[in-house]
Design a protein around this motif. Structure first.
Motif, short mmCIF file in Angstrom:
data_model
loop_
_atom_site.label_atom_id
_atom_site.label_comp_id
_atom_site.label_asym_id
_atom_site.label_seq_id
_atom_site.Cartn_x
_atom_site.Cartn_y
_atom_site.Cartn_z
N LEU A 34 -9.10 10.11 3.07
CA LEU A 34 -8.01 9.73 2.18
C LEU A 34 -8.46 8.63 1.21
O LEU A 34 -8.08 8.64 0.03
N ALA A 35 -9.23 7.69 1.72
CA ALA A 35 -9.72 6.60 0.86
C ALA A 35 -10.57 7.16 -0.27
O ALA A 35 -10.46 6.74 -1.43
N GLU A 36 -11.44 8.12 0.06
CA GLU A 36 -12.30 8.72 -0.97
C GLU A 36 -11.45 9.48 -2.00
O GLU A 36 -11.71 9.39 -3.21
N ALA A 37 -10.44 10.19 -1.54
CA ALA A 37 -9.60 10.97 -2.45
C ALA A 37 -8.78 10.07 -3.37
O ALA A 37 -8.56 10.40 -4.54
N LEU A 38 -8.33 8.93 -2.85
CA LEU A 38 -7.45 8.05 -3.61
C LEU A 38 -8.19 6.95 -4.36
O LEU A 38 -7.60 6.24 -5.18
N GLY A 39 -9.48 6.78 -4.06
CA GLY A 39 -10.26 5.76 -4.74
C GLY A 39 -9.93 4.35 -4.31
O GLY A 39 -10.02 3.41 -5.13
#
Length: 220
Positions: A34-39
């Protein structure tokens, strides 16, 4: 179908809503994904997830088998449906209950009339368009109605449409006719296409999914 659970009002921040949408679009996801997807940072995502979990908007299960410690995979709960934008569909479970008591057949006719209205609206908009453009329009229409819809074209020419949220979940979780008319809607708007439901939220999936195949493409 069981009765829909009562919905609690939960106020979400814009960032928390982004996390919920990201979770729903993936079905399940780890904090790192999720962190990677949301930046944003994994620690920031975990803070949001902790608040969402405490509010009952997301839940988690541990996945073992990966290197290191077990990984928490997060998914949305039924409560998340009420947290996201939905279309004003003029449907009320309470009113449908009263209607069913008076005339059970009338409930089915109500859903059929809603389907017919949406079919007529969609057919007018997609007339003369290519299948790619028709798919894009339908995904956009469903997305605006609150279904978090998207689609992809697979290498074999099959289209896959996914509805990551249910705009009428409170109704659909109790009245199966709502789900039936959603499938009929797609089939009537695209009569030239073979459509199969491959995932069903009411049956326990994280989203509703459809595969759409143009029979003429396989003969080309």
């Amino acid at each position: 179908m069981t009765d829909a659970a009562p919905t609690r009002l939960v106020e979400l921040s814009p960032a928390q809503k982004q996390v919920v949408v990201a979770v729903k679009k993936r079905g399940e996801a780890s904090a790192e994904e999720l962190a990677e997807a949301l930046g944003i940072t994994p620690s920031g995502v975990r803070q949001h997830l902790a608040a969402l979990r405490a509010a009952g908007v997301v839940a988690a299960r541990q996945e073992r088998g990966r290197p290191g410690r077990p990984t928490d995979l997060y998914h949305s709960t039924d409560l998340a449906e009420a947290m996201l934008p939905t279309a004003s569909v003029d449907l009320s479970v309470e009113l449908l209950d009263h209607i069913e008591e008076e005339d059970p057949q009338l409930v089915s006719r109500i859903f059929e009339r809603r389907r017919d209205r949406r079919v007529a609206q969609a057919r007018t908009q997609i007339a003369g368009k290519s299948l790619d453009d028709k798919m894009a329009f339908l995904a956009g229409m469903l997305d605006e109605e609150g279904y978090l819809a998207d689609f992809e074209k697979l290498p074999d020419g099959v289209y896959r449409m996914t509805l990551h949220s249910c705009a009428i979940w409170a109704v659909a979780s109790k009245y199966g006719q709502a789900c039936t008319t959603e499938l009929e809607f797609l089939r009537e708007v695209l009569p030239e296409v073979e459509i199969e439901r491959i995932a069903h939220k009411a049956a326990g999936a994280y989203a509703c999914g459809y595969e759409l195949r143009d029979p003429s493409s396989s003969r080309a």
